[in-house]
Structure formats: structure tokens, C-alpha cells
Design a protein around this motif. Structure first.
Motif, short mmCIF file in Angstrom:
data_model
loop_
_atom_site.label_atom_id
_atom_site.label_comp_id
_atom_site.label_asym_id
_atom_site.label_seq_id
_atom_site.Cartn_x
_atom_site.Cartn_y
_atom_site.Cartn_z
N ASN A 14 8.62 -0.61 -4.66
CA ASN A 14 8.98 -0.93 -3.30
C ASN A 14 8.96 0.34 -2.45
O ASN A 14 9.20 1.43 -2.95
N TYR A 15 8.65 0.21 -1.19
CA TYR A 15 8.62 1.37 -0.29
C TYR A 15 9.58 1.14 0.87
O TYR A 15 9.51 0.14 1.55
N GLU A 16 10.46 2.08 1.04
CA GLU A 16 11.46 1.94 2.09
C GLU A 16 11.92 3.34 2.49
O GLU A 16 12.35 4.11 1.64
N THR A 17 11.84 3.68 3.76
CA THR A 17 12.34 4.99 4.16
C THR A 17 13.66 4.81 4.88
O THR A 17 13.73 4.20 5.93
N LEU A 18 14.68 5.34 4.24
CA LEU A 18 16.02 5.23 4.82
C LEU A 18 16.60 6.61 5.07
O LEU A 18 17.80 6.79 5.18
N GLY A 19 15.68 7.60 5.12
CA GLY A 19 16.13 8.96 5.36
C GLY A 19 16.72 9.62 4.13
O GLY A 19 17.22 10.74 4.19
N GLY A 20 16.67 8.93 2.97
CA GLY A 20 17.20 9.50 1.73
C GLY A 20 16.17 10.41 1.08
O GLY A 20 15.13 10.73 1.65
N LYS A 21 16.45 10.78 -0.17
CA LYS A 21 15.59 11.71 -0.89
C LYS A 21 14.26 11.06 -1.28
O LYS A 21 13.22 11.69 -1.26
N TYR A 22 14.31 9.80 -1.68
CA TYR A 22 13.09 9.14 -2.15
C TYR A 22 12.79 7.88 -1.34
O TYR A 22 13.70 7.16 -0.93
N PRO B 21 0.82 -1.23 0.00
CA PRO B 21 0.00 0.00 0.00
C PRO B 21 0.85 1.27 0.00
O PRO B 21 1.93 1.30 0.59
N GLY B 22 0.35 2.29 -0.71
CA GLY B 22 1.02 3.60 -0.70
C GLY B 22 2.25 3.70 -1.57
O GLY B 22 3.01 4.66 -1.48
N THR B 23 2.44 2.74 -2.45
CA THR B 23 3.64 2.78 -3.30
C THR B 23 3.41 3.57 -4.60
O THR B 23 4.30 3.66 -5.42
N SER B 24 2.21 4.09 -4.80
CA SER B 24 1.82 4.92 -5.95
C SER B 24 1.37 4.12 -7.17
O SER B 24 1.44 4.61 -8.30
N ASP C 37 17.90 -2.13 -13.45
CA ASP C 37 18.27 -1.39 -12.24
C ASP C 37 17.07 -1.08 -11.35
O ASP C 37 15.92 -1.22 -11.76
N VAL C 38 17.40 -0.60 -10.17
CA VAL C 38 16.38 -0.11 -9.24
C VAL C 38 16.29 1.41 -9.44
O VAL C 38 17.32 2.08 -9.47
N HIS C 39 15.08 1.93 -9.63
CA HIS C 39 14.93 3.36 -9.94
C HIS C 39 14.09 4.10 -8.91
O HIS C 39 12.95 3.72 -8.67
N PRO C 40 14.64 5.17 -8.33
CA PRO C 40 13.84 5.98 -7.42
C PRO C 40 12.64 6.59 -8.15
O PRO C 40 12.74 6.98 -9.31
#
Ligand SMILES: Nc1ncnc2c1ncn2[C@@H]1O[C@H](COP(=O)(O)OP(=O)(O)O)[C@@H](O)[C@H]1O
Ligand SMILES: [Mg+2]
Length: 234
Positions: A191-199, A31-34, A216-219
Motif C-alpha cells: 500500500n502507498y500512503e504519505t502521512l508525513g511519517g518515515k515510510y 503504481p510505485g509501490t515497489s 500485521d502491517v509492515h513499513p
């Protein structure tokens, strides 16, 4: 191979210019991944830039809620509906009948739909009474059987309808039913992950038949104009 452009900035080049025309792509994520925003943007761009009619079937949200979410990005679905370019159809999960899947396919054919969104495939499969796929035994098996039947029925629509099927997942899975990722032609996973980065959201193309897709993995950024898929390095 004809390509169906999403028009989402940064995305199409990851799949050789767009989805393979007429194919079935699974859009999976927690949920909430857009996922819903991605799907609305796919239909909006289709109708406004590529002259392709769209149908959005939601079992999760009412028409009005989808339209006001879309308006935040400047996408006027009311206008497109009046011009018969898109249709948003909201069906509450508890109103799903044995015939619902069939009715969606009929409506897509009738409206000359080129882009079909189902939000979500998970909800449709869990709530469809089992006789659609002619099994009446174990729930898990009947959901899998539903998937095969429904995806086959979608493939049988001639005239090249490109489908984006949303899969609601829990962490670590591509689908709840564990078969749709094998049957569909492509899989986009967010994927949703908050690591304190920009995205906080990242997108990966897990599979795209007949395509040399990016690996690749894309923000992913949610901007005031919709989604933007960034480069790996950023
Ligand atoms: N206008 C906006 N600007 C920035 N972020 C937004 C905006 N609208 C929604 N979001 C973000 O997108 C999320 C919902 O996206 P959505 O496509 O509905 O997710 P999903 O369908 O994967 O559950 C919200 O939780 C919020 O974080
Ligand atoms: Mg959603």
C-alpha cells in the motif's frame, strides 16, 4: 513444507521462512509501490544465494530499464544472464498473442526455472486474445476465464516452480479481474500512503496457503541494497 526464501530482509519470517515451494503468489499494489523491485530482488537472491534459476517476464518495461533499475541496488542481471541463471524477457503488451502464456510456461520448463515472475498478470490477461481460454464472449468473463486457465497451466508445471505474479491495482482492490486473488495460493499487498511519517509504503500478507502468516502491517523501506521490511512497531 519446503520454503522458498525471498532473501528480502525482514520478509521471510512473516511467512514461516519463505513462500511455500511450487505455489503461486500474487503481489498486488498501485503504481510505485515497489512491486517490480520486490520481484527483481526475489529473482536475484534466488540465483545468487539459493541456486534457483529465474525467469522475469515483463509486459511493462524493456529489459534494459529493468536491468538498470536493478543495478541501482547492485544486482548485476547481465552477469546472471551470461551464466544462464536468470532470463529477463520483455514483451510489449501489443505483441501479446494467444500463444504467449503457453510460450512462457514452455520457456520456464526448458530453462529449469524455479522462480517465475510475471509483470504483470493484469497486462497479460487483458491483452491475451480470448481463444486461449476458449471463450469468445464478454471481455470481463474471458479475462476471468483466462485467469483460471493460466493459473491451472502454471500449477501443471511439475518440478516446483514458485511463481510471483504482479497484479496492478487501483486503490481498494487486490486485482482488476477480481478472481486471481481467490485462485492464487498467496497474496502480498503493498500500500502507498504519505502521512508525513518515515515510510510511505506498507506491506501486508493477505493470504498464504499452508502457512501461519503474520497479520500485521509492515513499513517497507527502499534502501541502497534493496527492500527492507520493518517491524510493525517501528
Ligand atoms: N534507487 C532507489 N532508491 C529509492 N527509491 C527508489 C529507487 N528506485 C526506485 N525507487 C522508488 O520505487 C518506485 C518504483 O518502484 P517499482 O518497483 O518500479 O514500483 P511498481 O512496480 O510497484 O510500480 C519509484 O517510484 C521510486 O519511488
Ligand atoms: Mg512495476
Amino acid at each position: 513444507m519446503d520454503r522458498v526464501k525471498t532473501g528480502i530482509k525482514g520478509f521471510d519470517k512473516l511467512v514461516e521462512g519463505g513462500f511455500p515451494k511450487g505455489k503461486i503468489v500474487l503481489l498486488s499494489g498501485t503504481p510505485g509501490t515497489s512491486k517490480t523491485i520486490f520481484a527483481l530482488q526475489f529473482l536475484y537472491n534466488g540465483a545468487t544465494q539459493f541456486n534457483e534459476n529465474g525467469l522475469y517476464v515483463s509486459f511493462e518495461e524493456r529489459e534494459q530499464s529493468l536491468k538498470s533499475q536493478a543495478l541501482q541496488f547492485g544486482w548485476e542481471f547481465d552477469k546472471l544472464e551470461k551464466a544462464n541463471k536468470v532470463k529477463i524477457l520483455s514483451i510489449p503488451a501489443n505483441s501479446i498473442k494467444e500463444t504467449t502464456a503457453f510460450e512462457i510456461i514452455s520457456l520456464a520448463k526448458k530453462n529449469s526455472v524455479k522462480r517465475l515472475v510475471i509483470d504483470s498478470l493484469s497486462t497479460l490477461s487483458i491483452n491475451t486474445p480470448t481463444t486461449y481460454s476458449k471463450v469468445t464472449d464478454l471481455t470481463e468473463i474471458s479475462i476471468k476465464r483466462f485467469m483460471y486457465t493460466f493459473i491451472n497451466d502454471l500449477r501443471d508445471i511439475r518440478d516446483g516452480v514458485t511463481s510471483l505474479l504482479i497484479s496492478q491495482t487501483v486503490e481498494g482492490q487486490l486485482s482488476r479481474d477480481t478472481v486471481s486473488e481467490f485462485i492464487c495460493d498467496g497474496i502480498i499487498h503493498i500500500n502507498y500512503e504519505t502521512l508525513g511519517g518515515k515510510y510511505s509504503r506498507t506491506l501486508t500478507i493477505r493470504k498464504m496457503r499452508e502457512t501461519k502468516n503474520d497479520e500485521d502491517v509492515h513499513p517497507v523501506e527502499i534502501t541502497p541494497r534493496g527492500l527492507v521490511v520493518h517491524k510493525f512497531e517501528e
